[in-house]
Design an enzyme around this catalytic site. Structure first.
Site, PDB file in Angstrom:
ATOM      1  N   ARG A   1       0.043   7.626  -2.600  1.00 42.65           N
ATOM      2  CA  ARG A   1       0.537   8.699  -1.714  1.00 42.65           C
ATOM      3  C   ARG A   1       1.998   9.008  -1.989  1.00 42.65           C
ATOM      4  O   ARG A   1       2.422  10.160  -1.992  1.00 42.65           O
ATOM      5  CB  ARG A   1       0.346   8.298  -0.247  1.00 42.65           C
ATOM      6  CG  ARG A   1      -1.013   8.681   0.289  1.00 42.65           C
ATOM      7  CD  ARG A   1      -1.356   7.937   1.535  1.00 42.65           C
ATOM      8  NE  ARG A   1      -1.618   6.526   1.251  1.00 42.65           N
ATOM      9  CZ  ARG A   1      -1.685   5.592   2.180  1.00 42.65           C
ATOM     10  NH1 ARG A   1      -1.471   5.894   3.436  1.00 42.65           N
ATOM     11  NH2 ARG A   1      -1.960   4.352   1.839  1.00 42.65           N
ATOM     12  N   TRP A   2       2.788   7.981  -2.249  1.00 42.80           N
ATOM     13  CA  TRP A   2       4.210   8.182  -2.560  1.00 42.80           C
ATOM     14  C   TRP A   2       4.325   9.142  -3.750  1.00 42.80           C
ATOM     15  O   TRP A   2       5.123  10.072  -3.735  1.00 42.80           O
ATOM     16  CB  TRP A   2       4.865   6.833  -2.892  1.00 42.80           C
ATOM     17  CG  TRP A   2       6.322   6.916  -3.201  1.00 42.80           C
ATOM     18  CD1 TRP A   2       7.354   6.761  -2.318  1.00 42.80           C
ATOM     19  CD2 TRP A   2       6.916   7.166  -4.480  1.00 42.80           C
ATOM     20  NE1 TRP A   2       8.558   6.912  -2.968  1.00 42.80           N
ATOM     21  CE2 TRP A   2       8.313   7.166  -4.304  1.00 42.80           C
ATOM     22  CE3 TRP A   2       6.408   7.406  -5.760  1.00 42.80           C
ATOM     23  CZ2 TRP A   2       9.215   7.380  -5.344  1.00 42.80           C
ATOM     24  CZ3 TRP A   2       7.304   7.634  -6.798  1.00 42.80           C
ATOM     25  CH2 TRP A   2       8.688   7.618  -6.588  1.00 42.80           C
TER      26      TRP A   2
ATOM     27  N   GLU B   1     -12.243  -4.289  -5.097  1.00 41.85           N
ATOM     28  CA  GLU B   1     -12.741  -2.918  -4.951  1.00 41.85           C
ATOM     29  C   GLU B   1     -11.948  -1.930  -5.819  1.00 41.85           C
ATOM     30  O   GLU B   1     -12.431  -0.830  -6.121  1.00 41.85           O
ATOM     31  CB  GLU B   1     -12.664  -2.482  -3.472  1.00 41.85           C
ATOM     32  CG  GLU B   1     -13.620  -3.231  -2.536  1.00 41.85           C
ATOM     33  CD  GLU B   1     -13.230  -4.682  -2.243  1.00 41.85           C
ATOM     34  OE1 GLU B   1     -12.035  -5.023  -2.355  1.00 41.85           O
ATOM     35  OE2 GLU B   1     -14.137  -5.481  -1.918  1.00 41.85           O
ATOM     36  N   ASN B   2     -10.726  -2.310  -6.227  1.00 41.05           N
ATOM     37  CA  ASN B   2      -9.906  -1.399  -7.043  1.00 41.05           C
ATOM     38  C   ASN B   2     -10.519  -1.130  -8.422  1.00 41.05           C
ATOM     39  O   ASN B   2     -10.141  -0.162  -9.089  1.00 41.05           O
ATOM     40  CB  ASN B   2      -8.481  -1.936  -7.235  1.00 41.05           C
ATOM     41  CG  ASN B   2      -7.606  -1.838  -6.001  1.00 41.05           C
ATOM     42  OD1 ASN B   2      -6.676  -2.596  -5.809  1.00 41.05           O
ATOM     43  ND2 ASN B   2      -7.899  -0.873  -5.128  1.00 41.05           N
TER      44      ASN B   2
ATOM     45  N   HIS C   1       2.860   3.461  -8.840  1.00 37.78           N
ATOM     46  CA  HIS C   1       2.680   2.031  -9.127  1.00 37.78           C
ATOM     47  C   HIS C   1       3.912   1.474  -9.854  1.00 37.78           C
ATOM     48  O   HIS C   1       4.336   0.347  -9.594  1.00 37.78           O
ATOM     49  CB  HIS C   1       1.411   1.792  -9.951  1.00 37.78           C
ATOM     50  CG  HIS C   1       0.144   2.170  -9.235  1.00 37.78           C
ATOM     51  ND1 HIS C   1      -0.132   1.761  -7.952  1.00 37.78           N
ATOM     52  CD2 HIS C   1      -0.917   2.928  -9.619  1.00 37.78           C
ATOM     53  CE1 HIS C   1      -1.318   2.249  -7.577  1.00 37.78           C
ATOM     54  NE2 HIS C   1      -1.802   2.964  -8.577  1.00 37.78           N
TER      55      HIS C   1
ATOM     56  N   ARG D   1      -5.259  -2.085   8.741  1.00 31.53           N
ATOM     57  CA  ARG D   1      -6.452  -2.899   8.506  1.00 31.53           C
ATOM     58  C   ARG D   1      -6.120  -3.981   7.490  1.00 31.53           C
ATOM     59  O   ARG D   1      -5.081  -3.947   6.836  1.00 31.53           O
ATOM     60  CB  ARG D   1      -7.634  -2.036   8.061  1.00 31.53           C
ATOM     61  CG  ARG D   1      -7.327  -1.154   6.883  1.00 31.53           C
ATOM     62  CD  ARG D   1      -8.540  -0.324   6.449  1.00 31.53           C
ATOM     63  NE  ARG D   1      -8.116   0.609   5.409  1.00 31.53           N
ATOM     64  CZ  ARG D   1      -7.760   1.870   5.630  1.00 31.53           C
ATOM     65  NH1 ARG D   1      -7.840   2.382   6.842  1.00 31.53           N
ATOM     66  NH2 ARG D   1      -7.360   2.640   4.635  1.00 31.53           N
TER      67      ARG D   1
ATOM     68  N   ASN E   1       1.353   3.415  -2.854  1.00 32.69           N
ATOM     69  CA  ASN E   1       1.935   3.859  -4.133  1.00 32.69           C
ATOM     70  C   ASN E   1       1.411   5.243  -4.523  1.00 32.69           C
ATOM     71  O   ASN E   1       2.181   6.108  -4.957  1.00 32.69           O
ATOM     72  CB  ASN E   1       1.550   2.900  -5.271  1.00 32.69           C
ATOM     73  CG  ASN E   1       2.177   1.538  -5.120  1.00 32.69           C
ATOM     74  OD1 ASN E   1       3.098   1.354  -4.344  1.00 32.69           O
ATOM     75  ND2 ASN E   1       1.673   0.570  -5.871  1.00 32.69           N
TER      76      ASN E   1
ATOM     77  N   GLU F   1       0.681 -13.661  11.949  1.00 31.86           N
ATOM     78  CA  GLU F   1       1.292 -12.534  12.662  1.00 31.86           C
ATOM     79  C   GLU F   1       1.250 -11.309  11.744  1.00 31.86           C
ATOM     80  O   GLU F   1       1.626 -11.399  10.569  1.00 31.86           O
ATOM     81  CB  GLU F   1       2.750 -12.855  13.018  1.00 31.86           C
ATOM     82  CG  GLU F   1       2.906 -14.016  13.967  1.00 31.86           C
ATOM     83  CD  GLU F   1       2.310 -13.750  15.344  1.00 31.86           C
ATOM     84  OE1 GLU F   1       2.342 -12.582  15.799  1.00 31.86           O
ATOM     85  OE2 GLU F   1       1.799 -14.704  15.963  1.00 31.86           O
TER      86      GLU F   1
ATOM     87  N   SER G   1      -7.320  -5.303  -5.860  1.00 39.73           N
ATOM     88  CA  SER G   1      -8.466  -5.825  -5.104  1.00 39.73           C
ATOM     89  C   SER G   1      -9.745  -5.752  -5.933  1.00 39.73           C
ATOM     90  O   SER G   1      -9.825  -5.000  -6.917  1.00 39.73           O
ATOM     91  CB  SER G   1      -8.651  -5.033  -3.808  1.00 39.73           C
ATOM     92  OG  SER G   1      -9.199  -3.761  -4.092  1.00 39.73           O
TER      93      SER G   1
ATOM     94  N   ASP H   1       0.830  -1.206   0.000  1.00 41.11           N
ATOM     95  CA  ASP H   1       0.000   0.000   0.000  1.00 41.11           C
ATOM     96  C   ASP H   1       0.864   1.256   0.000  1.00 41.11           C
ATOM     97  O   ASP H   1       1.981   1.247   0.508  1.00 41.11           O
ATOM     98  CB  ASP H   1      -0.910  -0.033   1.238  1.00 41.11           C
ATOM     99  CG  ASP H   1      -2.085   0.914   1.110  1.00 41.11           C
ATOM    100  OD1 ASP H   1      -2.313   1.449   0.003  1.00 41.11           O
ATOM    101  OD2 ASP H   1      -2.778   1.122   2.114  1.00 41.11           O
TER     102      ASP H   1
HETATM  103  C1  FPP Z   1      -1.880   0.254  -3.318  1.00 45.77           C
HETATM  104  O1  FPP Z   1      -1.430   1.585  -3.397  1.00 45.77           O
HETATM  105  C2  FPP Z   1      -1.409  -0.499  -4.442  1.00 45.77           C
HETATM  106  C3  FPP Z   1      -2.189  -0.993  -5.442  1.00 45.77           C
HETATM  107  C4  FPP Z   1      -3.654  -0.800  -5.496  1.00 45.77           C
HETATM  108  C5  FPP Z   1      -1.621  -1.729  -6.558  1.00 45.77           C
HETATM  109  C6  FPP Z   1      -0.385  -2.508  -6.261  1.00 45.77           C
HETATM  110  C7  FPP Z   1       0.413  -2.575  -7.489  1.00 45.77           C
HETATM  111  C8  FPP Z   1       1.781  -2.588  -7.540  1.00 45.77           C
HETATM  112  C9  FPP Z   1       2.617  -2.646  -6.348  1.00 45.77           C
HETATM  113  C10 FPP Z   1       2.507  -2.532  -8.823  1.00 45.77           C
HETATM  114  C11 FPP Z   1       2.185  -3.574  -9.813  1.00 45.77           C
HETATM  115  C12 FPP Z   1       2.084  -4.946  -9.262  1.00 45.77           C
HETATM  116  C13 FPP Z   1       2.821  -5.995  -9.678  1.00 45.77           C
HETATM  117  C14 FPP Z   1       2.596  -7.338  -9.105  1.00 45.77           C
HETATM  118  C15 FPP Z   1       3.871  -5.848 -10.684  1.00 45.77           C
HETATM  119  P1  FPP Z   1      -2.514   2.727  -3.494  1.00 45.77           P
HETATM  120  O2  FPP Z   1      -2.646   3.121  -4.920  1.00 45.77           O
HETATM  121  O3  FPP Z   1      -3.771   2.294  -2.845  1.00 45.77           O
HETATM  122  O4  FPP Z   1      -1.819   3.855  -2.678  1.00 45.77           O
HETATM  123  P2  FPP Z   1      -2.551   4.982  -1.830  1.00 45.77           P
HETATM  124  O5  FPP Z   1      -3.293   4.283  -0.735  1.00 45.77           O
HETATM  125  O6  FPP Z   1      -1.408   5.797  -1.331  1.00 45.77           O
HETATM  126  O7  FPP Z   1      -3.447   5.740  -2.774  1.00 45.77           O
END
Ligand code: FPP
Length: 251
Positions: free
Chosen positions: A22-23, A65-66, A35, A192, A20, A205, A63, A18
């Site tokens: 915000r980063w 939900e995404n 991402h 969560r 990406n 854990e 997810s 989680d």
């Molecule tokens: C959560 O960050 C991350 C995701 C919904 C996607 C995860 C995807 C990757 C790590 C990259 C691609 C995956 C693979 C397997 C190559 P967020 O966008 O919810 O961040 P935020 O909560 O800060 O908005």
């Protein structure tokens, strides 16, 4: 680098990647850049987990939900996923890693499914780490799918209702055949579970770090694993029982 005991590693490590978005936003960059950087962290964690001898690594990549995110972000994530799988399959072969997918694959675009099928087929004979990608995955949805299949089997007479146990129920889940995760890491400070592996995390854990996923480093991974090694897993028993019997079974 922190000291890790190679004999006390989790057999199954699960990760909620989680932070990406915000980063990226903190750097005035588009969310997709977060991402993309997150995909680099995925490479590091896969490589490190396999090097350490972790047998199962499960990553929450998208997810259920995404799907309700802006269409452009969803499309970009699907493209990134396809690119990652295509690019990394050769490395998976070299590292003896097998791909696996959990989630509702019927929601995924056909080109993503084709790429996944090819990667799963190519790596099917690898007997090192199993890398499970949770895609279009939701724990409640998975439990409902399992319940529907069990009801169908009960109606057709192939499943006797009296035979339903937690073990049998578990075998109907997408993760049937995988052990439950021993350790879950979630990045970005959110505390969560977010509909991830609801059944399977019963005795896992949990570890939360403030670090956003793109900033998660090898050192942080090792620090998390050292923390895991300090935990006493009791599975409902008393501390004395665990110390006396050295018994970590889940009964
Ligand atoms: C959560 O960050 C991350 C995701 C919904 C996607 C995860 C995807 C990757 C790590 C990259 C691609 C995956 C693979 C397997 C190559 P967020 O966008 O919810 O961040 P935020 O909560 O800060 O908005």
């Amino acid at each position: 680098m922190v000291q890790l005991d190679p004999h006390k590693l989790p057999v199954h490590l699960a990760v909620i990647m989680d932070g990406n978005g915000r980063w990226a936003q903190q750097r005035m960059l588009k969310r997709i850049v977060g991402h993309q950087r997150g995909a680099e962290t995925v490479k590091m964690v896969v490589e490190q987990s396999s090097l350490l001898g972790i047998k199962y690594l499960t990553l929450f990549a998208f997810s259920s939900e995404n799907w309700s995110r802006p269409m452009l972000e969803v499309r970009a994530l699907m493209t990134l996923l396809k690119k990652y799988i295509r690019q990394e399959t050769a490395r998976m072969m070299r590292k003896n890693i097998r791909y696996n997918v959990i989630g509702n694959r019927s929601d995924l675009p056909p080109d993503v499914n084709e790429t996944l099928d090819e990667a799963i087929r190519k790596t099917a004979g690898n007997d090192g780490m199993v890398l499970t990608l949770a895609l279009s995955y939701g724990g409640r949805q998975e439990l409902c799918r399992a319940a529907v299949r069990m009801a169908e089997d009960a109606a057709s007479g192939t499943l006797s209702i009296g035979a339903i146990t937690p073990e049998l129920f578990g075998s109907y889940l997408d993760t049937g055949g995988l052990p439950d995760p021993d350790f879950l890491i979630r990045t970005s400070g959110e505390m969560r579970i977010s509909n991830f592996l609801l059944w399977q995390l019963a005795y896992t854990e949990l570890y939360f770090t403030e670090t956003n996923w793109p900033d998660f480093t090898i050192n942080e991974l090792h620090k998390a694993l050292v923390d895991f090694q300090s935990r006493q897993r009791r599975f409902g028993k008393t501390s004395d029982q665990i110390l006396q019997r050295g018994d970590l079974s889940n009964d």
